[in-house]
Design an enzyme around this catalytic site. Structure first.
Site, PDB file in Angstrom:
ATOM      1  N   LYS A 109       4.543  -5.125 -10.926  1.00  0.00           N
ATOM      2  CA  LYS A 109       3.793  -3.966 -11.412  1.00  0.00           C
ATOM      3  C   LYS A 109       4.282  -3.625 -12.818  1.00  0.00           C
ATOM      4  CE  LYS A 109       1.800   0.144  -9.368  1.00  0.00           C
ATOM      5  NZ  LYS A 109       1.573   0.855  -8.120  1.00  0.00           N
ATOM      6  N   GLU A 169      -4.108   8.272   6.237  1.00  0.00           N
ATOM      7  CA  GLU A 169      -4.277   9.707   6.499  1.00  0.00           C
ATOM      8  C   GLU A 169      -4.649   9.969   7.954  1.00  0.00           C
ATOM      9  OE1 GLU A 169      -5.626   7.981   4.005  1.00  0.00           O
ATOM     10  OE2 GLU A 169      -4.697   8.833   2.210  1.00  0.00           O
ATOM     11  N   ARG A 178     -10.632  11.344   5.245  1.00  0.00           N
ATOM     12  CA  ARG A 178     -10.393  10.226   6.163  1.00  0.00           C
ATOM     13  C   ARG A 178      -9.920  10.711   7.537  1.00  0.00           C
ATOM     14  NH1 ARG A 178      -8.725   4.983   3.350  1.00  0.00           N
ATOM     15  NH2 ARG A 178     -10.667   4.657   2.220  1.00  0.00           N
TER      16      ARG A 178
HETATM   17  C1  LIG Z   1      -7.181   6.832   0.988  1.00  0.00           C
HETATM   18  C2  LIG Z   1      -6.314   6.901  -0.221  1.00  0.00           C
HETATM   19  N1  LIG Z   1      -5.108   7.504  -0.137  1.00  0.00           N
HETATM   20  C3  LIG Z   1      -4.320   7.555  -1.234  1.00  0.00           C
HETATM   21  C4  LIG Z   1      -4.728   7.010  -2.416  1.00  0.00           C
HETATM   22  C5  LIG Z   1      -3.865   7.157  -3.656  1.00  0.00           C
HETATM   23  N2  LIG Z   1      -3.451   5.834  -4.177  1.00  0.00           N
HETATM   24  C6  LIG Z   1      -4.066   5.250  -5.213  1.00  0.00           C
HETATM   25  S1  LIG Z   1      -3.422   3.762  -5.598  1.00  0.00           S
HETATM   26  C7  LIG Z   1      -2.263   3.910  -4.388  1.00  0.00           C
HETATM   27  C8  LIG Z   1      -1.239   2.816  -4.202  1.00  0.00           C
HETATM   28  C9  LIG Z   1      -1.883   1.510  -4.017  1.00  0.00           C
HETATM   29  O1  LIG Z   1      -0.891   0.539  -3.906  1.00  0.00           O
HETATM   30  P1  LIG Z   1      -1.303  -0.985  -3.955  1.00  0.00           P
HETATM   31  O2  LIG Z   1      -2.540  -1.188  -3.167  1.00  0.00           O
HETATM   32  O3  LIG Z   1      -0.130  -1.796  -3.580  1.00  0.00           O
HETATM   33  O4  LIG Z   1      -1.691  -1.232  -5.462  1.00  0.00           O
HETATM   34  P2  LIG Z   1      -0.731  -1.225  -6.743  1.00  0.00           P
HETATM   35  O5  LIG Z   1      -0.959   0.098  -7.392  1.00  0.00           O
HETATM   36  O6  LIG Z   1       0.682  -1.398  -6.294  1.00  0.00           O
HETATM   37  O7  LIG Z   1      -1.204  -2.356  -7.556  1.00  0.00           O
HETATM   38  C10 LIG Z   1      -2.403   5.093  -3.683  1.00  0.00           C
HETATM   39  C11 LIG Z   1      -1.545   5.551  -2.579  1.00  0.00           C
HETATM   40  C12 LIG Z   1      -5.993   6.407  -2.443  1.00  0.00           C
HETATM   41  N3  LIG Z   1      -6.485   5.864  -3.564  1.00  0.00           N
HETATM   42  N4  LIG Z   1      -6.751   6.347  -1.340  1.00  0.00           N
END
Ligand SMILES: Cc1ncc(C[n+]2csc(CCOP(=O)(O)OP(=O)(O)O)c2C)c(N)n1
Length: 660
Positions: A306, A396, A424
C-alpha cells in the site's frame, strides 16, 4: 490536469519517454497524455509500461497532494491496473473494482487524465468509480465487498450468451473480510462461473487488516521463501491446470502455507494462482492470461504494498489511506489557515473519549467497530481496553449480531458505525436487536452529508430506516456535550438505542465532567418566541438557532427554537402544542426529507391544520464536494432556511409546505 511541474518527485526516475510524444495536454505525463484508449497498452513494451507506471504514480501523488483522497490504495495498484488493461479489452472485458477507492490509475488510463485535477471536487470527477463518468466504470460502488457478486452476475450474463468478454473482480484483503465476498465466491464456485478474482493483498484494510484469513496471508507474506515460490510458480504456470500442479516446485517450508491459502479457494471451486508480486507487471499479465484461458472461476492472489513508490505513504499506510492535502516533499499535511484558538474536537473524538469514560465506570461496556477504528474514534477504546474492543472487519451485519451475542450475556455493546455503512445492518437491527429487545447501542457517525466521498457515503437515510423499528430509541445530540449525555443515557437503558451525529467539529461547547442522563422522549425548548417554531433534530437544532437570529432580524419577531433530541419516541405532545401556538412549524434535519424527522412530526400532527415547512435533504442523491458547499447547495444553511421561512410567513395561502 493542469498545474505546475512537479520537480519534487525526482527520487523516482521517470524512465524513457517515447510514446507518441505530443507536446500536448500535460507535458509532465507524455505517455498518459498520448493514450487514445486503454487498448494502446496492448502494443507497449515492458519498458514503456514501466515508464507509464511511473507517470501514473506521479500524476496520482500530484493530484491527491492537492485534493486529498485515497492515496495509498491507488498507488498500490498501479502495476496491477496496467497489467489488467494491457491484457483485457475494457469495457468489453469487465473490470470490477471493489470499493473503487484504489482505481485512480484506472481513471487515468481510461480518458480522465484531463479532469484528474478535479478529483473529489464539486462538479469534478468522483473519488470512486461512477457509471456516468466512463463506459469503463462498470459500476460505481463505494461500499466494500461487492465486486465478486457483480462479477458473478456479469459472468453469468456472458455465459448465457448475452454478451462477450471476461469478468474480472479486483478485491482487497480488507474487502475480503466482508460476508458478501464469500456469498459471491460460494455461488460463483458452484456455478463454475468464468470469472477471475484478483485478490489484492497488502495486509491493510484502513488500519491493519483483521481476521483469521488475514493472519494466514500475513504468514505467507512473512515467509522468506515467498519470492522463490513466485518464481517457481511462474515457471510452472504454463504446465499446470490449477494450483495443485505446481506443488512439486515449491520448497517445503512455504508449501504448507501456500496450500493452506490455495486450499480455501480451491475448496470453493476456484483455481488458485499465487501468491505473486503484484508490482511485477509481466508476472501479473502471465497469471491473467492463464486464468482467461480457463473459462472457469479463478483467483489470482497478488501481494502489493500500500502506498508503493511514495515513501510517506508506504511508511504510514493508515494515515495515507484517506489522505488530506499534503506537501509532497515531506508527506506532511498541508498547512491549514492559522488559527489562534485550539481546534474544536470532532464529534468522533468526543464520542471516542466518552466511550472510554463509560467503560472505566462500567466493566460491561464493550466497543465494536467494523474496520473503522480511527474513523469512529474507537482507537481510544482499543488503546485503553484492548480486551473489550473488537474490530470485526468490514462486516457491519456481523458486528451487529456479534453485539447481540454479547448483550445476551450481560455486556453493554456499543457499535460505532457510519450511517451509510449501517445500511448494511438493517435486517439484524430489526431481527436480532429489536425483536429480541437487546440493549445494543449504535453510535452512528457521519449522519448527514459527508462531503468529498459523495453519494455512496452520505448518511442520508438512517432516521428513516430506524424510526420505523418498534422498540428502538432514536436520538441525536445538538452538540458534543449532549452526545456525551446521550451515550451515558443509552448505556443505562434496557433496550436498543441509536444515536446519530454529524461529521466534523462540534459546536465548541464545554464537555460535561460527569454526564447526566436525559429524559427519554423529551425535547428541549431553547427559546420561547412567537409566530414561527423552529424544531431542529441533531445538527438541525444548531441550524434552527442560527436561523432564528436571522429571522428575528428580518421580521422583528423572535421565533421559538426547539432541540428535538428524539425522533423516537418523539415528543409528540410538545409538537402538538407548538403547532397550536404558532402560525408556522419548521422542522430542520440533515437527512432525507422523505421519512425523516419532519415526516415524524407530520405524522404526530396528523389532523392539525398548522402549516409545516420541512427542511431536509432533497429526494435525489447529493453529489460529492466540500461539505459546506453541499450544505449550501441543498439549502441547509441558516441563510437559506431563514429566507424560506420569511417567504413562507409572507404566503399564508400555502397550507402545507414540504417542497425543497
Ligand atoms: C461496507 C463498507 N464499510 C466500510 C468501508 C470503509 N472502507 C473503505 S476502503 C476500506 C478498506 C479496504 O481495504 P482493502 O479492501 O484491503 O483495500 P486497500 O485500501 O487496502 O487497498 C474500508 C474499511 C466501506 N467502503 N464499505
Amino acid at each position: 490536469m493542469g498545474g505546475t511541474i512537479v520537480t519534487s518527485l525526482s527520487p523516482w526516475p521517470r524512465g524513457v519517454h517515447y510514446y507518441r510524444i505530443m507536446a500536448v495536454l500535460d507535458p509532465r505525463f507524455p505517455i498518459l497524455a498520448g493514450l487514445t484508449s486503454p487498448h494502446d497498452l496492448h502494443r507497449m513494451s515492458d519498458a514503456q509500461l514501466e515508464a507509464l507506471a511511473q507517470e501514473m504514480r506521479e500524476a496520482i501523488i500530484d493530484t491527491v497532494s492537492r485534493t486529498g483522497g485515497h492515496l495509498g490504495a491507488s498507488l498500490g495498484t498501479v502495476e496491477l491496473t496496467i497489467a489488467l488493461h494491457s491484457e483485457l479489452e475494457s469495457p468489453r472485458d469487465r473490470i470490477v473494482w471493489d470499493v473503487g477507492h484504489q482505481a485512480y490509475g484506472h481513471k487515468l488510463l481510461t480518458g480522465r487524465l484531463d479532469g484528474f485535477g478535479t478529483l473529489r471536487q464539486h462538479g469534478g470527477i468522483s473519488g470512486f468509480l461512477r457509471r456516468e463518468e466512463s463506459e469503463h466504470d462498470i459500476m460505481g460502488a463505494g461500499h466494500a465487498s461487492t465486486s465478486i457478486s457483480y462479477a458473478a452476475g456479469l459472468a453469468e450474463a456472458q455465459r448465457h450468451g448475452r454478451r462477450e468478454g471476461h469478468a474480472v473482480a479486483v478485491i482487497g484483503d480488507g474487502a475480503l473480510t466482508g460476508g458478501m465476498a464469500y456469498e459471491g465466491l460460494n455461488q460463483a464456485g458452484a456455478l463454475g462461473s468464468p470469472l477471475t478474482v484478483i485478490l489484492n493483498d497488502n495486509g491493510m484494510s484502513i488500519s491493519e487488516n483483521v481476521g483469521a484469513l488475514s493472519k494466514l496471508f500475513q504468514r505467507v507474506r512473512a515467509d522468506p521463501g515467498l519470492t522463490r515460490v513466485r518464481e517457481e510458480l511462474e515457471r510452472g504456470l504454463s504446465r499446470v491446470p490449477g494450483a495443485s500442479g505446481v506443488g512439486g516446485h515449491i520448497r517445503d517450508a512455504t508449501k504448507a502455507l501456500w496450500f493452506e491459502t490455495g486450499a480455501l479457494f480451491e475448496a470453493l471451486g476456484f483455481t488458485y494462482i499465487g501468491p505473486i508480486d503484484g508490482h511485477d507487471i509481466e508476472g501479473v499479465r502471465r497469471a491473467l492470461r492463464t486464468t482467461l484461458d480457463k473459462d472457469r472461476p479463478c483467483v489470482i492472489h497478488v501481494m502489493t504494498v500500500k502506498g508503493r513508490g511514495y515513501p510517506p505513504a508506504e511508511a504510514d499506510g493508515e494515515a495515507m489511506h484517506g489522505a488530506t492535502p499534503f506537501v509532497i516533499e515531506s508527506g506532511k499535511a498541508a498547512a491549514k489557515k492559522a488559527s489562534a484558538s485550539t481546534p474544536i474536537p470532532t464529534y468522533t473524538e468526543v464520542f471516542g473519549h466518552a466511550l472510554v469514560a463509560e467503560a472505566e465506570r462500567d466493566p460491561r461496556v464493550v466497543g465494536i467497530t467494523a474496520a473503522m477504528l480511527k474513523g469512529t474514534g474507537m482507537q481510544h477504546m482499543m488503546a485503553r481496553f484492548p480486551e473489550r474492543t473488537y474490530d470485526v472487519g468490514i462486516a457491519e451485519q456481523h458486528a451487529t449480531v456479534f453485539a447481540c451475542g454479547m448483550a445476551i450475556e450481560g455486556y453493554r455493546p456499543v457499535c460505532a458505525i457510519y450511517s451509510t455503512f449501517l445500511q448494511r445492518a438493517f435486517d439484524p437491527i430489526v431481527h436480532d436487536v429489536a425483536i429480541q429487545g437487546l440493549p445494543v447501542v449504535f453510535a452512528i457517525d457521519r449522519g448527514g452529508l459527508v462531503g468529498d466521498d459523495g453519494p455512496t457515503h452520505h448518511g442520508a437515510f438512517d432516521i428513516a430506516y430506524l424510526r420505523s423499528i418498534p422498540g428502538l430509541t432514536v436520538m441525536a445530540p445538538m452538540d458534543e456535550a449532549e452526545l456525551v449525555d446521550m451515550l451515558h443515557t443509552a448505556l443505562r437503558m434496557d433496550g436498543p438505542v441509536a444515536i446519530r451525529y454529524p461529521r466534523g467539529a462540534g459546536l465548541g461547547v464545554p464537555i460535561p465532567e460527569r454526564p447526566e442522563p436525559i429524559e427519554i422522549g423529551r425535547a428541549e425548548v431553547l427559546e420561547l418566541g412567537e409566530g414561527v417554531a423552529l424544531v431542529g433534530y441533531g445538527y438541525g437544532a444548531g441550524l434552527a438557532q442560527a436561523s432564528a437570529e436571522l429571522i428575528a432580524q428580518a421580521t422583528g419577531v423572535r421565533p421559538t427554537v426547539v432541540n428535538a433530541r428524539f425522533v423516537k419516541p418523539l415528543d409528540a405532545a410538545l409538537m402538538r402544542r407548538l403547532a397550536q401556538g404558532h402560525d408556522l412549524l419548521v422542522t430542520i434535519e440533515d437527512h432525507a426529507q422523505m421519512g425523516g424527522f419532519g415526516s415524524a412530526v407530520l405524522e404526530a400532527l396528523d389532523d392539525s391544520p398548522t402549516r409545516v415547512l420541512r427542511v431536509g435533504l432533497p429526494d435525489r442523491f447529493v453529489d460529492h464536494g466540500k461539505r459546506e458547499l453541499l450544505l449550501e447547495e441543498t439549502g441547509l444553511t441558516p441563510e437559506h432556511i431563514a429566507a424560506r421561512v420569511v417567504r413562507a410567513i409572507g404566503d399564508p395561502s400555502r397550507v402545507l409546505l414540504t417542497e425543497s
